[in-house]
Design an enzyme around this catalytic site. Structure first.
Site, mmCIF file in Angstrom:
data_model
loop_
_atom_site.group_PDB
_atom_site.id
_atom_site.type_symbol
_atom_site.label_atom_id
_atom_site.label_comp_id
_atom_site.label_asym_id
_atom_site.label_seq_id
_atom_site.Cartn_x
_atom_site.Cartn_y
_atom_site.Cartn_z
ATOM 1 N N LYS A 154 0.815 -1.224 0.000
ATOM 2 C CA LYS A 154 0.000 0.000 0.000
ATOM 3 C C LYS A 154 0.852 1.279 0.000
ATOM 4 O O LYS A 154 0.648 2.169 -0.829
ATOM 5 C CB LYS A 154 -0.950 -0.022 1.199
ATOM 6 N N ASP A 174 9.839 -6.596 -5.148
ATOM 7 C CA ASP A 174 8.808 -7.199 -4.286
ATOM 8 C C ASP A 174 8.536 -8.579 -4.861
ATOM 9 O O ASP A 174 8.496 -8.737 -6.089
ATOM 10 C CB ASP A 174 7.534 -6.322 -4.303
ATOM 11 N N CYS A 205 8.792 -2.097 2.977
ATOM 12 C CA CYS A 205 8.513 -3.508 3.291
ATOM 13 C C CYS A 205 8.299 -3.637 4.805
ATOM 14 O O CYS A 205 8.738 -2.785 5.560
ATOM 15 C CB CYS A 205 9.684 -4.377 2.847
ATOM 16 N N PRO A 206 7.644 -4.705 5.252
ATOM 17 C CA PRO A 206 7.504 -4.889 6.695
ATOM 18 C C PRO A 206 8.808 -5.401 7.300
ATOM 19 O O PRO A 206 9.698 -5.851 6.559
ATOM 20 C CB PRO A 206 6.409 -5.958 6.798
ATOM 21 N N THR A 232 10.883 4.695 5.864
ATOM 22 C CA THR A 232 9.659 4.989 6.627
ATOM 23 C C THR A 232 8.979 3.675 7.026
ATOM 24 O O THR A 232 7.807 3.683 7.393
ATOM 25 C CB THR A 232 8.660 5.833 5.800
ATOM 26 N N SER A 233 9.711 2.530 6.909
ATOM 27 C CA SER A 233 9.040 1.256 7.211
ATOM 28 C C SER A 233 9.270 0.852 8.676
ATOM 29 O O SER A 233 8.476 1.221 9.537
ATOM 30 C CB SER A 233 9.461 0.169 6.230
ATOM 31 N N ARG A 234 10.344 0.168 8.960
ATOM 32 C CA ARG A 234 10.683 -0.167 10.347
ATOM 33 C C ARG A 234 12.194 -0.043 10.503
ATOM 34 O O ARG A 234 12.958 -0.413 9.596
ATOM 35 C CB ARG A 234 10.245 -1.595 10.711
ATOM 36 N N ASP A 258 12.540 7.743 9.358
ATOM 37 C CA ASP A 258 11.384 8.095 10.178
ATOM 38 C C ASP A 258 11.213 7.036 11.264
ATOM 39 O O ASP A 258 10.330 7.146 12.113
ATOM 40 C CB ASP A 258 10.129 8.161 9.278
ATOM 41 N N GLU A 263 14.035 2.812 18.585
ATOM 42 C CA GLU A 263 13.185 3.982 18.767
ATOM 43 C C GLU A 263 12.286 3.924 19.988
ATOM 44 O O GLU A 263 11.841 4.951 20.496
ATOM 45 C CB GLU A 263 12.340 4.236 17.508
ATOM 46 N N HIS A 295 9.034 8.926 13.697
ATOM 47 C CA HIS A 295 7.885 8.079 13.349
ATOM 48 C C HIS A 295 6.620 8.910 13.137
ATOM 49 O O HIS A 295 5.592 8.660 13.773
ATOM 50 C CB HIS A 295 7.667 7.015 14.433
HETATM 51 P P1 NAI Z 1 1.858 -3.775 2.859
HETATM 52 O O1 NAI Z 1 1.665 -5.064 3.585
HETATM 53 O O2 NAI Z 1 0.703 -3.189 2.111
HETATM 54 O O3 NAI Z 1 3.078 -3.911 1.827
HETATM 55 C C1 NAI Z 1 4.296 -4.481 2.158
HETATM 56 C C2 NAI Z 1 4.914 -5.017 0.875
HETATM 57 O O4 NAI Z 1 6.244 -5.456 1.177
HETATM 58 C C3 NAI Z 1 4.163 -6.210 0.274
HETATM 59 O O5 NAI Z 1 3.885 -5.982 -1.096
HETATM 60 C C4 NAI Z 1 5.140 -7.377 0.466
HETATM 61 O O6 NAI Z 1 5.053 -8.346 -0.585
HETATM 62 C C5 NAI Z 1 6.463 -6.653 0.448
HETATM 63 N N1 NAI Z 1 7.558 -7.409 1.055
HETATM 64 C C6 NAI Z 1 7.527 -8.277 2.094
HETATM 65 N N2 NAI Z 1 8.741 -8.784 2.320
HETATM 66 C C7 NAI Z 1 9.569 -8.228 1.400
HETATM 67 C C8 NAI Z 1 10.953 -8.362 1.101
HETATM 68 N N3 NAI Z 1 11.723 -9.203 1.809
HETATM 69 N N4 NAI Z 1 11.451 -7.633 0.097
HETATM 70 C C9 NAI Z 1 10.679 -6.805 -0.646
HETATM 71 N N5 NAI Z 1 9.361 -6.649 -0.417
HETATM 72 C C10 NAI Z 1 8.822 -7.341 0.589
HETATM 73 O O7 NAI Z 1 2.391 -2.747 3.958
HETATM 74 P P2 NAI Z 1 2.353 -1.144 3.928
HETATM 75 O O8 NAI Z 1 1.047 -0.653 4.432
HETATM 76 O O9 NAI Z 1 2.837 -0.672 2.612
HETATM 77 O O10 NAI Z 1 3.420 -0.796 5.055
HETATM 78 C C11 NAI Z 1 4.774 -1.240 4.929
HETATM 79 C C12 NAI Z 1 5.428 -1.091 6.287
HETATM 80 O O11 NAI Z 1 5.535 0.303 6.595
HETATM 81 C C13 NAI Z 1 4.606 -1.675 7.457
HETATM 82 O O12 NAI Z 1 4.901 -3.048 7.667
HETATM 83 C C14 NAI Z 1 5.039 -0.847 8.619
HETATM 84 O O13 NAI Z 1 6.138 -1.510 9.235
HETATM 85 C C15 NAI Z 1 5.519 0.464 8.004
HETATM 86 N N6 NAI Z 1 4.669 1.608 8.327
HETATM 87 C C16 NAI Z 1 5.264 2.760 8.799
HETATM 88 C C17 NAI Z 1 4.509 3.865 9.115
HETATM 89 C C18 NAI Z 1 5.128 5.152 9.582
HETATM 90 O O14 NAI Z 1 4.443 5.975 10.200
HETATM 91 N N7 NAI Z 1 6.400 5.389 9.331
HETATM 92 C C19 NAI Z 1 3.041 3.810 9.033
HETATM 93 C C20 NAI Z 1 2.512 2.593 8.434
HETATM 94 C C21 NAI Z 1 3.311 1.542 8.127
#
Ligand code: NAI
Length: 331
Positions: A154, A174, A205-206, A232-234, A258, A263, A295
């Site tokens: 997303k 991905d 990615c997560p 901005t992921s983790r 971020d 953290e 964050h």
């Molecule tokens: P999502 O689940 O919609 O997309 C994650 C994508 O990463 C999926 O398409 C998946 O196939 C892919 N993926 C998984 N393992 C992978 C790998 N080893 N290599 C490449 N791609 C891989 O998740 P979304 O909503 O896009 O969020 C991603 C991450 O962002 C979340 O898991 C969360 O940790 C983080 N996040 C951070 C926020 C912030 O405020 N900074 C807010 C919301 C989410």
């Protein structure tokens, strides 16, 4: 239905109270994070509502289960802080907010890129001090640059779309490519090729065992000299100590984060009157080409509203014994 709300801030209370239209849901706000020292506060509650840095490891989950808590309502998308196997063993259900304004995170990633590149944060400070010089503020055009996106779910999707709009070449990695992004002109490639060709890399990615320290010395060596990395992921997707070495050797040209590995001891708090104990972030803070935000990718009015309403719906579903598509299950 009584809910213990941990790590609460003023903005959480405002958005949750505004969106709580369910007469049966009673929220009690605790400023304390959930951890082994505070898990006892859950006595008398049927659910806990938690955020990214609350700790839901086996000892905490045992205390929660002993106190009769049956639901962990995550008010975030990521669930890497929950021991899902233990929760399942104890019969505690886990629900999350799978999507809340992915554009908020994607737009923050763009803000980080533009700030690092065009140095608007430095210009702001200079002008306030009567310094109108441009020395040291040179940036580069984003137009025509290659941007690598790791993870095109997303937030990665929203980010890729923005970068296409900036006139960038977008490459992505991905395991589950998006056909829609391909149609829009995104080119999927493997991890190493993405490292080699990207001027800017953004992580979406997560955090999983597979992505833990995905960006370490080996990965930095494969990147373009002077490239920009945005996270901005983790936090733990980047090995911070390796990133510091890559910055010192000029291999990594810019870094914006971020999220940060450690953290939970820092973010979401005002520590301006404290002595910083984390020497790693202290070192990062000294680089002129590093930008850190605490964050705040999710932090827009739209996202806060969505987080509150989806979380409250999850709690309502649980209270009525309903199944939910927002439930997080093992595997
Ligand atoms: P999502 O689940 O919609 O997309 C994650 C994508 O990463 C999926 O398409 C998946 O196939 C892919 N993926 C998984 N393992 C992978 C790998 N080893 N290599 C490449 N791609 C891989 O998740 P979304 O909503 O896009 O969020 C991603 C991450 O962002 C979340 O898991 C969360 O940790 C983080 N996040 C951070 C926020 C912030 O405020 N900074 C807010 C919301 C989410």
């Amino acid at each position: 239905m009584k809910v213990a709300f941990f790590s609460s801030k003023t903005y959480d209370r405002e958005s949750f109270e505004k969106h709580n239209t369910f007469s049966g849901i009673e929220l009690t706000f605790f400023e304390a994070p959930l951890n082994p020292d505070t898990a006892g506060l859950s006595q008398g509650f049927q659910a806990v509502c938690v955020f990214v840095n609350d700790r839901l490891d086996a000892p905490v989950l045992e205390t929660l289960a002993g106190n009769g808590v049956g639901l962990i309502a995550l008010r975030c998308a990521g669930f890497n802080n929950v021991d899902l196997a233990k929760a399942a063993e104890l019969g505690i259900r886990v629900m999350r907010v799978p999507a809340y304004s992915p554009e908020a995170i994607a737009e923050h990633a763009l803000a980080l890129i533009l700030t690092l590149n065009r140095k608007t944060h430095k210009a702001f400070n200079r002008i306030r001090e009567g310094n109108f010089s441009l020395e040291g503020l040179t940036g580069f055009n984003l137009y025509g640059k290659t941007v690598g996106v790791i993870g095109t779910g997303k937030t990665g999707f929203a980010f890729a779309r923005i970068m296409l709009g900036m006139g960038c070449q977008v490459v992505a990695y991905d395991k589950y490519p998006s056909e829609k992004l391909k149609e829009m002109g995104v080119h999927y490639t493997d991890f190493n090729a993405l490292l080699k060709t990207s001027d800017i890399i953004s992580l979406h990615c997560p955090l999983t065992p597979e992505t833990h320290h995905l960006f370490d010395t080996r990965a930095f060596r494969k990147m373009k000299l002077g490239a920009m990395l945005i996270n901005t992921s983790r936090g733990a997707v980047i090995d911070t100590r390796d990133a510091i070495e890559a910055l010192k050797s000029h291999k990594l040209g810019y870094l914006a984060i971020d999220v940060y590995e450690q953290e939970e001891k820092l973010f979401f708090r005002d520590l301006s009157e404290s002595i910083l104990q984390d020497d790693t972030i202290a070192r990062l803070m000294t680089f002129p080409n590093v930008l850190i935000t605490a964050h705040q990718g999710f932090f827009t009015h739209e996202a806060l509203g969505q987080i509150a309403s989806v979380t409250l719906n999850n709690i309502h579903d649980f209270s009525r014994g309903l199944s939910s598509e927002n439930e997080v299950r093992l595997g």
